[in-house]
Design a protein around this motif. Sequence first.
Motif, PDB file in Angstrom:
ATOM      1  N   ILE A 271       0.778  -1.165  -0.060  1.00 51.39           N
ATOM      2  CA  ILE A 271      -0.020  -0.300  -0.075  1.00 51.39           C
ATOM      3  C   ILE A 271       0.987   1.308   0.027  1.00 51.39           C
ATOM      4  O   ILE A 271       0.588   2.091  -0.832  1.00 51.39           O
ATOM      5  CB  ILE A 271      -1.034   0.127   1.264  1.00 51.39           C
ATOM      6  CG1 ILE A 271      -1.899  -1.092   1.211  1.00 51.39           C
ATOM      7  CG2 ILE A 271      -1.827   1.391   1.469  1.00 51.39           C
ATOM      8  CD1 ILE A 271      -2.639  -1.570   2.333  1.00 51.39           C
ATOM      9  N   PHE A 272       1.942   1.154   0.752  1.00 51.60           N
ATOM     10  CA  PHE A 272       2.840   2.382   1.054  1.00 51.60           C
ATOM     11  C   PHE A 272       3.445   2.470  -0.487  1.00 51.60           C
ATOM     12  O   PHE A 272       3.777   3.599  -1.176  1.00 51.60           O
ATOM     13  CB  PHE A 272       3.890   2.209   1.944  1.00 51.60           C
ATOM     14  CG  PHE A 272       5.204   3.332   1.952  1.00 51.60           C
ATOM     15  CD1 PHE A 272       4.602   4.511   2.506  1.00 51.60           C
ATOM     16  CD2 PHE A 272       5.966   2.996   1.191  1.00 51.60           C
ATOM     17  CE1 PHE A 272       5.450   5.459   2.380  1.00 51.60           C
ATOM     18  CE2 PHE A 272       6.962   4.430   1.327  1.00 51.60           C
ATOM     19  CZ  PHE A 272       6.680   5.518   1.951  1.00 51.60           C
TER      20      PHE A 272
ATOM     21  N   SER B 244       2.371   1.804  -3.468  1.00 53.93           N
ATOM     22  CA  SER B 244       1.383   2.344  -4.358  1.00 53.93           C
ATOM     23  C   SER B 244       1.176   3.881  -4.076  1.00 53.93           C
ATOM     24  O   SER B 244       1.261   4.550  -4.923  1.00 53.93           O
ATOM     25  CB  SER B 244       0.279   1.569  -4.294  1.00 53.93           C
ATOM     26  OG  SER B 244      -0.854   2.230  -4.784  1.00 53.93           O
ATOM     27  N   LYS B 245       1.240   4.126  -2.793  1.00 58.14           N
ATOM     28  CA  LYS B 245       0.916   5.631  -2.618  1.00 58.14           C
ATOM     29  C   LYS B 245       2.122   6.449  -3.018  1.00 58.14           C
ATOM     30  O   LYS B 245       2.161   7.479  -3.338  1.00 58.14           O
ATOM     31  CB  LYS B 245       0.996   5.802  -0.874  1.00 58.14           C
ATOM     32  CG  LYS B 245       0.558   7.058  -0.404  1.00 58.14           C
ATOM     33  CD  LYS B 245       0.110   7.005   0.951  1.00 58.14           C
ATOM     34  CE  LYS B 245      -0.123   8.355   1.568  1.00 58.14           C
ATOM     35  NZ  LYS B 245      -0.438   8.156   2.997  1.00 58.14           N
TER      36      LYS B 245
ATOM     37  N   ALA C 231       2.443   9.321  -5.738  1.00 59.84           N
ATOM     38  CA  ALA C 231       2.624  10.650  -5.411  1.00 59.84           C
ATOM     39  C   ALA C 231       3.788  11.059  -6.293  1.00 59.84           C
ATOM     40  O   ALA C 231       3.909  12.283  -6.836  1.00 59.84           O
ATOM     41  CB  ALA C 231       3.032  10.805  -3.809  1.00 59.84           C
TER      42      ALA C 231
ATOM     43  N   THR D 190       6.907  14.221  -3.047  1.00 51.73           N
ATOM     44  CA  THR D 190       6.736  12.813  -2.993  1.00 51.73           C
ATOM     45  C   THR D 190       6.639  12.501  -1.268  1.00 51.73           C
ATOM     46  O   THR D 190       5.912  11.963  -0.632  1.00 51.73           O
ATOM     47  CB  THR D 190       7.462  11.826  -3.542  1.00 51.73           C
ATOM     48  OG1 THR D 190       7.589  12.262  -4.930  1.00 51.73           O
ATOM     49  CG2 THR D 190       7.000  10.356  -3.637  1.00 51.73           C
TER      50      THR D 190
ATOM     51  N   GLU E  65       4.061  14.206   0.537  1.00 51.39           N
ATOM     52  CA  GLU E  65       2.570  13.383   0.251  1.00 51.39           C
ATOM     53  C   GLU E  65       2.440  11.925   1.032  1.00 51.39           C
ATOM     54  O   GLU E  65       1.373  11.518   1.598  1.00 51.39           O
ATOM     55  CB  GLU E  65       2.431  13.478  -1.226  1.00 51.39           C
ATOM     56  CG  GLU E  65       1.171  12.726  -1.885  1.00 51.39           C
ATOM     57  CD  GLU E  65       0.042  13.698  -1.443  1.00 51.39           C
ATOM     58  OE1 GLU E  65       0.384  14.856  -1.618  1.00 51.39           O
ATOM     59  OE2 GLU E  65      -1.021  13.055  -1.320  1.00 51.39           O
ATOM     60  N   ALA E  66       3.583  11.286   0.646  1.00 48.44           N
ATOM     61  CA  ALA E  66       3.560   9.925   1.053  1.00 48.44           C
ATOM     62  C   ALA E  66       3.912   9.555   2.582  1.00 48.44           C
ATOM     63  O   ALA E  66       3.647   8.651   3.174  1.00 48.44           O
ATOM     64  CB  ALA E  66       4.355   9.110   0.282  1.00 48.44           C
TER      65      ALA E  66
END
Length: 597
Positions: free
Chosen positions: A154-155, A157-158, A162, A270, A273-274
């Motif tokens: 999940i990280f 992908s995020k 970003a 990035t 955001e992430a």
Amino acid sequence: MGSTSKSGQAAWQRTHRIGLLRETDVDEKVVLNGWVAKRRNMGGIYFLDMRDRFGVSQVVLTGSEERIGWSMDEGEILAPEDVLSVVGTVKKREQPNDEMPTGQIEVIAERVEVLSRSRLAPFEIERDSDANVELRLRHRYLDLRRPDMQEKMIFRSKFVGAMRNAFLEREFLEIETPMLTRATPEGARDYLVPSRVHAGKFYALPQSPQIFKQILMVSGMDSYFQVARCFRDEDLRADRQPEFTQLDMEMSFVEEEDIYAVWEGIVGDTFREAMDLELPSTFARLTWIEAMERYGSDKPDTRFELELQNLGDWAKDCGFGVFEKAVAGGDRVMAISMPNGAEHFSRGAMKALEKLAKENGAFGLAWWKPGLTGGAAGPVAKFMDGDPGARLLQTLGAKEGDLVLFSAGSKELCWRVLGELRLHLAKATNLIEAGKWNFLWVTEFPMFEWSEEDQRYTSSHHPFTAPESWDMAGNPAHMASRAYDLVLNGWELGSGSVRIHRADVQQKVFELLGIREEEQKAKFGFLLEALAHGAPPHAGFAIGLDRLVALCLGLDSIRDVVAFPKTLQATDLMCEAPSTVEAQSLKDIHISLESEV
Ligand code: ASP
């Protein structure tokens, strides 16, 4: 499974995500789909922990629910990892669990249907599994079902999302380049794909999109990026994968400074955001030669000091013959001194340091613990009495209680030996502060490296990298290039360069690399041709996404952030690739095997 309702939703299909249920959903009628994580029988009442990608919720089975596909009989009960559809009502828990995001609620089941049965898993589907790595890779679908692996995916992908957005916001175009292509010289062996249509001919899988992205610049596609899969057939050292992903980019009408500025912005956006982390707006810089002289590495970990020092002036008449001779013969004597290092390294620990020095090409390890006497002070202590010792302490800025490690030989040997020792000292004494993000540009790499083995020059980066000056005057051995790396905490994250946009300069570089005219035409004719049709000045960069994501998560291994990684033997244990193929398939692609394997 029931029929589909008018709304297009079958009765078994979820209305809510399991891990997202909250107190605000109390009294809602919900349908949940997911896996059985745990079951507890509390005197006739069943508590199920049910899991989906979003988390876990507690489901209560009172015995009055409708049961489809299971019963309380042996062989028919619910088992871990069975896949269920549960219809029920969300209720507030009498005994809340503040540790869980869904811990305020539970779901009282009215209907429980088994959608799919699970065999007994070969390891527990739980956080931080200590199951054998091979077993996990063989059953990667189960490994990936573990909550910590889901969080990593999940990280990733995020993070990639970003970064992609950061490029799109800056007017970059996302363009895909081919997978079936010609060799790209990034210094590794190619993965080859035989052509069925053209007997005896092969495609190569890209080692990088390098040539295509340069040709995109010639095409006027200024500012391109791509999440690019690259393939390099190398002997796999500890944390490498034969295929990996890089965020690859190229821009027209730019120079080094433009690339640095764009990437500082993109990495900053990035991380914000992430990771919710604010990075400095510009990154530190070192030229390649500074990095080598101060840290003995082109990817220095600048989270701690322990810098290398050149002791030429001191060593030339220090009284220790080996050092004096080295300097007289044109070699170097270099050292690092570790403040208060003496106490950390017993004699046994010094043996380990010596071993490391030898593994890196040194004959042995000269060391000194100023202030101590006899054997405890080290092999060169006896030469340090009086003036030489005092002068050395002054040169190094060292004092009693410190640890001084020396290296004598070519500068490359001193860099390598002391560079490795420096890292070892820092790790062994926990010198590296957690939570530091030391991004660093290393610039002005050498243009060429001399290969003793092949008796010719090779490119330090790749052959499309621009030299420091277009006229290429001077000795190739001393020519700097316009290549740069981005380093994070001692890891090389990515590389790039200003490119050669002139066909004549590109040809000259090929010549220096020993690539003759016919070979140039055969291998790179299309690039030379493109460069002769109005190529804009251009530059680019590519960052290794697997490594960057792993570092962001504090992981040592990139394997944990790649969904389906390969082993050190380049195999996929789950699907058992590579595999043999049928004789007919080989015939189709005009391949005959030398021997039965
Ligand atoms: N093609 C280079 C690489 O894959 C990156 C670049 O020069 O942009 O390492």
